[in-house]
Scaffold this motif. Structure first.
Motif: not given
Length: 122
Positions: A37-39, A45, A93-94, A106, A112, A115
């Motif tokens: 995932f990304r934020q 996210r 980026y996670y 998410p 997780w 990041g």
């Protein structure tokens, strides 16, 4: 319990490439799905990519054709090869592990990483 540790983030010019890595420990790595995932700053996210235990892959439309997810079960590691990077790819980026459907949200992922920052300069 699963621990995830990302690496490979950094600063890159638009059009460049980066490869993110995520090392997993704790459970049998090959038995569960992995993803990214990304934020971006000020945003939620969002799903980037997923690879199932069978190797089946999925991508967000925004990265399809530019990003490639892969996994090496012998090394307990998942990778995200990012090519043709754009300014809008800038985000934390996670790495994520072990999901249930729908896996593009998410809340459906159990594990997780901390990041890693990816910054694309225009």
């Amino acid at each position: 319990q699963v621990q995830l540790v990302e690496s490979g983030g950094g600063l890159v010019q638009a059009g460049g490439s980066l490869r993110l890595s995520c090392a997993a420990s704790g459970r049998t790595f090959s038995s569960y799905a992995m993803g990214w995932f990304r934020q971006a700053p000020g945003k939620e996210r969002v799903f980037v990519s997923r690879i199932g235990s069978s190797g089946l892959t999925n991508y967000a439309d925004s990265v399809k054709g530019r990003f490639t997810i892969s996994r090496d079960n012998a090394k307990n590691t998942v990778y995200l090869q990012m090519n043709s990077l754009k300014f809008e790819d800038t985000a934390v980026y996670y790495c994520v592990g072990d999901s249930r459907p729908p896996w593009n949200t998410p809340e459906r992922w159990n594990y997780w990483g901390q990041g890693t920052q990816v910054t694309v300069s225009s």
